[in-house]
Design a protein around this motif. Structure first.
Motif, PDB file in Angstrom:
ATOM      1  N   ASN A  55       0.825  -1.203   0.000  1.00  0.00           N
ATOM      2  CA  ASN A  55       0.000   0.000   0.000  1.00  0.00           C
ATOM      3  C   ASN A  55       0.863   1.259   0.000  1.00  0.00           C
ATOM      4  O   ASN A  55       0.592   2.212  -0.728  1.00  0.00           O
ATOM      5  N   GLN A  56       1.921   1.260   0.809  1.00  0.00           N
ATOM      6  CA  GLN A  56       2.808   2.424   0.869  1.00  0.00           C
ATOM      7  C   GLN A  56       3.526   2.642  -0.462  1.00  0.00           C
ATOM      8  O   GLN A  56       3.654   3.773  -0.930  1.00  0.00           O
ATOM      9  N   ILE A  57       3.986   1.568  -1.068  1.00  0.00           N
ATOM     10  CA  ILE A  57       4.687   1.671  -2.352  1.00  0.00           C
ATOM     11  C   ILE A  57       3.726   2.142  -3.440  1.00  0.00           C
ATOM     12  O   ILE A  57       4.054   3.015  -4.245  1.00  0.00           O
ATOM     13  N   TYR A  58       2.523   1.579  -3.472  1.00  0.00           N
ATOM     14  CA  TYR A  58       1.558   1.979  -4.500  1.00  0.00           C
ATOM     15  C   TYR A  58       1.108   3.423  -4.293  1.00  0.00           C
ATOM     16  O   TYR A  58       0.904   4.160  -5.258  1.00  0.00           O
ATOM     17  N   SER A  59       0.977   3.855  -3.049  1.00  0.00           N
ATOM     18  CA  SER A  59       0.636   5.256  -2.776  1.00  0.00           C
ATOM     19  C   SER A  59       1.758   6.181  -3.240  1.00  0.00           C
ATOM     20  O   SER A  59       1.509   7.236  -3.831  1.00  0.00           O
ATOM     21  N   ALA A  60       2.996   5.783  -2.979  1.00  0.00           N
ATOM     22  CA  ALA A  60       4.139   6.584  -3.426  1.00  0.00           C
ATOM     23  C   ALA A  60       4.190   6.643  -4.952  1.00  0.00           C
ATOM     24  O   ALA A  60       4.522   7.683  -5.536  1.00  0.00           O
ATOM     25  N   THR A  61       3.836   5.540  -5.594  1.00  0.00           N
ATOM     26  CA  THR A  61       3.804   5.497  -7.056  1.00  0.00           C
ATOM     27  C   THR A  61       2.752   6.466  -7.595  1.00  0.00           C
ATOM     28  O   THR A  61       3.020   7.237  -8.527  1.00  0.00           O
ATOM     29  N   ALA A  62       1.565   6.453  -7.001  1.00  0.00           N
ATOM     30  CA  ALA A  62       0.497   7.368  -7.430  1.00  0.00           C
ATOM     31  C   ALA A  62       0.898   8.824  -7.193  1.00  0.00           C
ATOM     32  O   ALA A  62       0.639   9.696  -8.039  1.00  0.00           O
ATOM     33  N   LYS A  63       1.550   9.099  -6.071  1.00  0.00           N
ATOM     34  CA  LYS A  63       2.007  10.466  -5.783  1.00  0.00           C
ATOM     35  C   LYS A  63       3.040  10.921  -6.810  1.00  0.00           C
ATOM     36  O   LYS A  63       3.031  12.077  -7.239  1.00  0.00           O
ATOM     37  N   ALA A  64       3.931  10.024  -7.201  1.00  0.00           N
ATOM     38  CA  ALA A  64       4.948  10.376  -8.201  1.00  0.00           C
ATOM     39  C   ALA A  64       4.291  10.714  -9.535  1.00  0.00           C
ATOM     40  O   ALA A  64       4.658  11.693 -10.191  1.00  0.00           O
ATOM     41  N   LEU A  65       3.308   9.923  -9.927  1.00  0.00           N
ATOM     42  CA  LEU A  65       2.609  10.185 -11.190  1.00  0.00           C
ATOM     43  C   LEU A  65       1.839  11.501 -11.118  1.00  0.00           C
ATOM     44  O   LEU A  65       1.888  12.311 -12.051  1.00  0.00           O
ATOM     45  N   ALA A  66       1.165  11.743  -9.999  1.00  0.00           N
ATOM     46  CA  ALA A  66       0.435  13.006  -9.831  1.00  0.00           C
ATOM     47  C   ALA A  66       1.393  14.193  -9.843  1.00  0.00           C
ATOM     48  O   ALA A  66       1.103  15.236 -10.440  1.00  0.00           O
ATOM     49  N   SER A  67       2.538  14.031  -9.215  1.00  0.00           N
ATOM     50  CA  SER A  67       3.535  15.099  -9.198  1.00  0.00           C
ATOM     51  C   SER A  67       4.045  15.391 -10.606  1.00  0.00           C
ATOM     52  O   SER A  67       4.189  16.548 -11.005  1.00  0.00           O
ATOM     53  N   LEU A  68       4.304  14.342 -11.353  1.00  0.00           N
ATOM     54  CA  LEU A  68       4.759  14.504 -12.730  1.00  0.00           C
ATOM     55  C   LEU A  68       3.713  15.248 -13.559  1.00  0.00           C
ATOM     56  O   LEU A  68       4.022  16.193 -14.275  1.00  0.00           O
ATOM     57  N   HIS A  69       2.465  14.839 -13.428  1.00  0.00           N
ATOM     58  CA  HIS A  69       1.396  15.451 -14.223  1.00  0.00           C
ATOM     59  C   HIS A  69       1.087  16.880 -13.793  1.00  0.00           C
ATOM     60  O   HIS A  69       0.530  17.647 -14.573  1.00  0.00           O
ATOM     61  N   SER A  70       1.438  17.237 -12.575  1.00  0.00           N
ATOM     62  CA  SER A  70       1.159  18.599 -12.114  1.00  0.00           C
ATOM     63  C   SER A  70       2.362  19.527 -12.271  1.00  0.00           C
ATOM     64  O   SER A  70       2.284  20.694 -11.896  1.00  0.00           O
ATOM     65  N   ALA A  71       3.452  19.025 -12.835  1.00  0.00           N
ATOM     66  CA  ALA A  71       4.633  19.872 -13.034  1.00  0.00           C
ATOM     67  C   ALA A  71       4.272  21.060 -13.925  1.00  0.00           C
ATOM     68  O   ALA A  71       3.587  20.909 -14.935  1.00  0.00           O
ATOM     69  N   ASP A  72       4.719  22.232 -13.545  1.00  0.00           N
ATOM     70  CA  ASP A  72       4.503  23.443 -14.341  1.00  0.00           C
ATOM     71  C   ASP A  72       5.560  23.457 -15.437  1.00  0.00           C
ATOM     72  O   ASP A  72       6.701  23.860 -15.209  1.00  0.00           O
ATOM     73  N   ILE A  73       5.175  23.004 -16.620  1.00  0.00           N
ATOM     74  CA  ILE A  73       6.160  22.838 -17.688  1.00  0.00           C
ATOM     75  C   ILE A  73       6.793  24.155 -18.114  1.00  0.00           C
ATOM     76  O   ILE A  73       7.938  24.176 -18.545  1.00  0.00           O
ATOM     77  N   ASP A  74       6.063  25.247 -17.979  1.00  0.00           N
ATOM     78  CA  ASP A  74       6.645  26.547 -18.321  1.00  0.00           C
ATOM     79  C   ASP A  74       7.720  26.926 -17.306  1.00  0.00           C
ATOM     80  O   ASP A  74       8.789  27.408 -17.678  1.00  0.00           O
ATOM     81  N   ALA A  75       7.457  26.677 -16.027  1.00  0.00           N
ATOM     82  CA  ALA A  75       8.396  27.050 -14.968  1.00  0.00           C
ATOM     83  C   ALA A  75       9.687  26.233 -15.011  1.00  0.00           C
ATOM     84  O   ALA A  75      10.739  26.725 -14.604  1.00  0.00           O
ATOM     85  N   ILE A  76       9.619  24.988 -15.495  1.00  0.00           N
ATOM     86  CA  ILE A  76      10.830  24.157 -15.517  1.00  0.00           C
ATOM     87  C   ILE A  76      11.543  24.194 -16.867  1.00  0.00           C
ATOM     88  O   ILE A  76      12.465  23.425 -17.109  1.00  0.00           O
ATOM     89  N   GLY A  77      11.107  25.083 -17.746  1.00  0.00           N
ATOM     90  CA  GLY A  77      11.816  25.278 -19.004  1.00  0.00           C
ATOM     91  C   GLY A  77      11.378  24.393 -20.151  1.00  0.00           C
ATOM     92  O   GLY A  77      12.091  24.277 -21.148  1.00  0.00           O
ATOM     93  N   LEU A  78      10.214  23.756 -20.035  1.00  0.00           N
ATOM     94  CA  LEU A  78       9.732  22.906 -21.121  1.00  0.00           C
ATOM     95  C   LEU A  78       8.500  23.493 -21.816  1.00  0.00           C
ATOM     96  O   LEU A  78       7.775  22.788 -22.505  1.00  0.00           O
ATOM     97  N   GLY A  79       8.279  24.780 -21.643  1.00  0.00           N
ATOM     98  CA  GLY A  79       7.104  25.423 -22.220  1.00  0.00           C
ATOM     99  C   GLY A  79       7.033  25.350 -23.732  1.00  0.00           C
ATOM    100  O   GLY A  79       5.954  25.307 -24.309  1.00  0.00           O
ATOM    101  N   LYS A  80       8.172  25.334 -24.380  1.00  0.00           N
ATOM    102  CA  LYS A  80       8.196  25.269 -25.843  1.00  0.00           C
ATOM    103  C   LYS A  80       8.550  23.866 -26.341  1.00  0.00           C
ATOM    104  O   LYS A  80       8.810  23.664 -27.522  1.00  0.00           O
ATOM    105  N   TYR A  81       8.544  22.913 -25.433  1.00  0.00           N
ATOM    106  CA  TYR A  81       8.903  21.533 -25.754  1.00  0.00           C
ATOM    107  C   TYR A  81       7.684  20.811 -26.313  1.00  0.00           C
ATOM    108  O   TYR A  81       6.666  20.689 -25.655  1.00  0.00           O
ATOM    109  N   GLY A  82       7.764  20.347 -27.511  1.00  0.00           N
ATOM    110  CA  GLY A  82       6.664  19.582 -28.086  1.00  0.00           C
ATOM    111  C   GLY A  82       5.462  20.440 -28.426  1.00  0.00           C
ATOM    112  O   GLY A  82       5.505  21.661 -28.351  1.00  0.00           O
ATOM    113  N   ARG A  83       4.406  19.782 -28.809  1.00  0.00           N
ATOM    114  CA  ARG A  83       3.161  20.453 -29.176  1.00  0.00           C
ATOM    115  C   ARG A  83       2.210  20.446 -27.994  1.00  0.00           C
ATOM    116  O   ARG A  83       2.068  19.445 -27.316  1.00  0.00           O
TER     117      ARG A  83
END
Length: 171
Positions: A55-83
């Motif tokens: 349960n702890q590992i799967y929760s950490a996995t879900a948190k990592a995915l949520a964190s990735l999806h909530s990354a501010d791509i403009d703030a980390i320099g990927l705003g012009k990356y891809g379409r």
């Protein structure tokens, strides 16, 4: 192919030989994303988890995915990356093309239900997909085997095997 050099924990990528799907194994793109996200200390991916830790590992996995999806791509320099627009449409079209390319005459037979699914997906792409305002990172092969866990804590400290793209979220 991913190579791990155990002497210094350097991870090196190279494209596999042979015919590749379009945009598969784009190591230059992987480097750009990893460089923007930062570096992580490598730990070991846990194998054979005891039931009380799953349960702890799967929760950490879900948190990592949520964190990735909530990354501010403009703030980390990927705003012009891809379409930024039509991500879902491009993905559905790619899946349909891959299915059609690898089935049919002289290959595995096509399943009519798969063709119905392709048609349904193409007709149900979210309207916000054409907007370029909502964009985020998508990992093309997110699974527990592509995560790096802290050596003593049940938390993800790195995400590996970047076959990713950027686009409007499919919600």
């Amino acid at each position: 192919m991913t190579f791990v050099i155990l002497l210094s924990f350097v991870i090196s990528r190279k494209k596999p030989a042979g015919k590749l799907l379009q945009s598969a194994h784009d190591v230059e793109r992987e480097f750009q994303v990893l460089n923007a996200l930062g570096t992580y200390t490598l730990g070991l991916v846990p194998k054979g988890l005891a039931p009380n830790r799953r349960n702890q590992i799967y929760s950490a996995t879900a948190k990592a995915l949520a964190s990735l999806h909530s990354a501010d791509i403009d703030a980390i320099g990927l705003g012009k990356y891809g379409r930024r627009d039509n991500y879902c449409k491009r993905e559905v079209d790619r899946w349909a093309k891959q299915y059609l390319d690898f089935t049919g005459e002289g290959k595995s037979p096509r399943n009519p239900k798969m063709l119905e699914l392709v048609d349904w997906l193409q007709r149900h792409i979210p309207s916000e997909d054409s907007s370029s305002t909502k964009a985020g990172l998508v990992h093309g092969d997110f699974q527990i085997d592509n995560l790096v866990f802290h050596p003593t804590e049940d938390k993800v400290i790195g995400i590996l095997d970047w076959l990713c793209g950027k686009g409007s979220r499919c919600t």
